[in-house]
Enzyme design. Structure first.
Site, PDB file in Angstrom:
ATOM      1  N   LYS A 279      26.252   5.245  -0.835  1.00  0.00           N
ATOM      2  CA  LYS A 279      25.590   4.055  -1.445  1.00  0.00           C
ATOM      3  C   LYS A 279      26.158   3.983  -2.748  1.00  0.00           C
ATOM      4  CE  LYS A 279      21.352   4.164   1.365  1.00  0.00           C
ATOM      5  NZ  LYS A 279      20.060   4.674   1.382  1.00  0.00           N
TER       6      LYS A 279
ATOM      7  N   VAL B 224       6.098   2.826  -3.229  1.00  0.00           N
ATOM      8  CA  VAL B 224       6.938   1.810  -3.942  1.00  0.00           C
ATOM      9  C   VAL B 224       5.954   0.624  -4.099  1.00  0.00           C
ATOM     10  CG1 VAL B 224       8.710   0.359  -4.327  1.00  0.00           C
ATOM     11  CG2 VAL B 224       9.358   2.913  -3.553  1.00  0.00           C
TER      12      VAL B 224
ATOM     13  N   THR C  47       0.767  -5.122   8.099  1.00  0.00           N
ATOM     14  CA  THR C  47       1.196  -4.775   9.417  1.00  0.00           C
ATOM     15  C   THR C  47       0.310  -4.060  10.231  1.00  0.00           C
ATOM     16  OG1 THR C  47       2.226  -2.749   8.728  1.00  0.00           O
ATOM     17  CG2 THR C  47       3.686  -4.449   8.608  1.00  0.00           C
ATOM     18  N   SER C  48      -0.985  -3.782  10.008  1.00  0.00           N
ATOM     19  CA  SER C  48      -1.854  -2.958  10.698  1.00  0.00           C
ATOM     20  C   SER C  48      -3.534  -3.226  10.560  1.00  0.00           C
ATOM     21  CB  SER C  48      -1.590  -1.358  10.509  1.00  0.00           C
ATOM     22  OG  SER C  48      -2.124  -1.325   8.922  1.00  0.00           O
TER      23      SER C  48
ATOM     24  N   ARG D 267       0.827  -1.323  -0.037  1.00  0.00           N
ATOM     25  CA  ARG D 267      -0.169  -0.158   0.032  1.00  0.00           C
ATOM     26  C   ARG D 267       0.765   1.297  -0.046  1.00  0.00           C
ATOM     27  NH1 ARG D 267      -5.170  -1.893   3.179  1.00  0.00           N
ATOM     28  NH2 ARG D 267      -3.591  -2.534   4.486  1.00  0.00           N
ATOM     29  N   GLY D 268       2.368   1.029   0.334  1.00  0.00           N
ATOM     30  CA  GLY D 268       3.213   2.346   0.310  1.00  0.00           C
ATOM     31  C   GLY D 268       3.254   2.852  -1.155  1.00  0.00           C
TER      32      GLY D 268
ATOM     33  N   GLN E 150      17.544  15.039  -6.832  1.00  0.00           N
ATOM     34  CA  GLN E 150      16.517  13.905  -6.457  1.00  0.00           C
ATOM     35  C   GLN E 150      15.259  14.383  -6.086  1.00  0.00           C
ATOM     36  OE1 GLN E 150      20.193  11.580  -4.691  1.00  0.00           O
ATOM     37  NE2 GLN E 150      18.039  10.501  -4.042  1.00  0.00           N
TER      38      GLN E 150
ATOM     39  N   ARG F 192      18.200  16.949  -2.875  1.00  0.00           N
ATOM     40  CA  ARG F 192      17.013  16.925  -2.943  1.00  0.00           C
ATOM     41  C   ARG F 192      16.443  18.205  -3.504  1.00  0.00           C
ATOM     42  NH1 ARG F 192      14.780  12.476  -2.611  1.00  0.00           N
ATOM     43  NH2 ARG F 192      15.353  11.975  -0.303  1.00  0.00           N
TER      44      ARG F 192
ATOM     45  N   GLN G  25      12.008   7.641 -10.557  1.00  0.00           N
ATOM     46  CA  GLN G  25      12.637   7.044  -9.303  1.00  0.00           C
ATOM     47  C   GLN G  25      11.679   5.628  -8.965  1.00  0.00           C
ATOM     48  OE1 GLN G  25      10.874   8.029  -5.963  1.00  0.00           O
ATOM     49  NE2 GLN G  25      12.398   6.342  -4.934  1.00  0.00           N
TER      50      GLN G  25
ATOM     51  N   GLY H 221      11.111  10.236  -3.635  1.00  0.00           N
ATOM     52  CA  GLY H 221      12.504   9.457  -2.790  1.00  0.00           C
ATOM     53  C   GLY H 221      12.351   9.049  -1.378  1.00  0.00           C
TER      54      GLY H 221
ATOM     55  N   HIS I  54      14.328  11.295 -10.613  1.00  0.00           N
ATOM     56  CA  HIS I  54      15.708  11.664 -10.250  1.00  0.00           C
ATOM     57  C   HIS I  54      16.462  12.035 -11.623  1.00  0.00           C
ATOM     58  CE1 HIS I  54      14.483  10.475  -6.327  1.00  0.00           C
ATOM     59  NE2 HIS I  54      15.430   9.523  -6.010  1.00  0.00           N
TER      60      HIS I  54
ATOM     61  N   CYS J 118      18.060   4.294  -5.702  1.00  0.00           N
ATOM     62  CA  CYS J 118      17.524   4.549  -6.721  1.00  0.00           C
ATOM     63  C   CYS J 118      18.394   5.263  -7.930  1.00  0.00           C
ATOM     64  CB  CYS J 118      15.981   5.604  -6.461  1.00  0.00           C
ATOM     65  SG  CYS J 118      16.171   6.619  -5.140  1.00  0.00           S
TER      66      CYS J 118
END
Ligand code: HSE
Length: 374
Positions: free
Chosen positions: A246, A14, A38-39, A11-12, A164, A272, A355, A168, A279, A137
């Site tokens: 990263k 991504v 989770t909820s 549901r998020g 970015q 950002r 992204q 993100g 991005h 990303c």
């Protein structure tokens, strides 16, 4: 028999882009999917094309999770940290496919980006690897753009400055960027539409508001509309942000070079900006040899079907090489390709990608497709 895939975090931001893509590409019917939460344990799962997908299972129920052949999670690093190792301790030997960064540094994980490292992925599966993680990303988007040069070992080092998008940082920040824009507009609206306006008066109102951090600055109290923030993620306490660290580690891990001496040097400066979901990156690249621009373009273009070369002239650049043009497409735009004044082995270029697609969900969707065929 169809493989059982447990999906956590669908549901998020991504997760929902990934689910949308899996529906669009009909992947969803190629395995038995179970939705975890989770909820909202026990609530109805999503209804897709009029088909109900059962009730939501508890994403912390290890026993239920062990029934899955594959677990796909976009729930974030904290969830992975809580669940992954306990699941392995129980002896679960299924495939774990993860959008979060937590396991990227783990020696037993592979960072997946199959147009770049398909052979490495397949070799790792043969060798018993069960843990696959999506890359950062900007790293994935950079590798997609430069795939041709990497595959021919033509790159020695890269300096990259990123631009970015707020996506993100999560859906909250997309909403807040719009709210900030609204607040700024409202503060000058009466003057803005008058004849003979004093633009400096208007700019002064906006500048004071941005500095006051009172009414804008919904982005961690720092405004992003009309502003930029040259720091992403936490402080690595060595002058770099975690996002910047990263760059080199993940590039080399994806290319399977981390254990070798001839690693690719990547220096990043991550910023950002107030774009929504694409991005951009400005790259200065040192090649291993002097090459002409048309040869470089051919190599980039022929590596994968998503790379689109934008002619390096003003009209093509301002019309086509923008985040707005890439948004919601799988295109990886590469433009401004030219020789650098730094020397004949140096080139610079500008690249943009979505992204949420190649930068996050698409490598995972494709990984699931690889795994269900095994
Ligand atoms: N760390 C990235 C960003 C998200 O903040 O833009 C994608 O990995």
């Amino acid at each position: 028999m169809k493989k059982k895939v447990g999906f956590v975090g669908w549901r998020g931001l991504v997760g929902s882009v990934l689910l949308e893509r899996m529906i669009l590409k009909d992947d969803i019917y190629k395995f038995n999917i179970k939705f975890f939460t989770t909820s909202q344990v026990g609530h109805n799962g999503p209804k897709i094309n009029n088909k109900k997908f059962g009730i939501l299972e508890n994403a912390y129920d290890l026993q239920k999770l062990t029934e899955m052949d594959i677990i796909l999670t976009c729930q974030g690093s904290k969830y992975t940290e809580k669940v992954y190792f306990n699941l392995r301790k129980l002896g679960w030997k299924g495939f774990w496919v993860d959008a979060s960064s937590h396991l990227r540094v783990n020696d037993n994980s592979i960072i997946v980006l199959d147009p770049i490292n398909y052979n490495f992925i397949m070799k790792s599966i043969e060798g018993g690897c069960k843990t696959f993680v999506g890359g950062n990303c900007t790293v994935s988007l950079m590798l997609m753009a430069l795939g041709g040069l990497f595959s021919k070992n033509l790159i020695k080092k890269i300096f990259v400055s990123t631009y970015q998008a707020v996506s993100g940082a999560g859906s909250y920040y997309i909403k807040n960027l719009l709210l900030e824009m609204g607040i700024l507009h409202k503060s000058v609206k009466n003057d803005l539409y008058k004849n003979n306006i004093s633009i400096l008066k208007i700019e002064n109102i906006i500048s004071s508001l941005l500095k006051s951090k009172k009414n804008v600055g919904i982005f961690n109290n720092i405004p992003i509309a009309g502003n930029l923030i040259p720091w992403i993620d936490s402080d690595n306490l060595d002058g770099n942000s975690k996002e910047e660290i990263k760059g080199e580690f993940e590039t080399n891990k994806i290319l399977n070079l981390n254990k070798l001496k001839h690693k690719i040097i990547v220096d990043s400066l991550c910023v950002r900006v107030s774009t929504f979901r694409c991005h951009s990156q400005s790259l200065l690249i040192k090649l291993n040899k002097n090459m002409n621009i048309s040869e470089i373009k051919d190599i980039l273009m022929n590596h994968n079907k998503w790379v689109k070369i934008i002619q390096n002239d003003k009209l093509n650049t301002i019309t086509n090489l923008t985040p707005a043009m890439v948004s919601r497409t799988l295109n990886i735009l590469v433009g401004r390709i030219r020789k650098s004044n730094f020397g004949n082995k140096y080139i610079n270029l500008f690249s943009i990608g979505d992204q949420l697609l190649w930068g996050a969900s698409e490598p995972l969707r494709r990984m699931i497709k690889i795994l269900i065929k095994l």
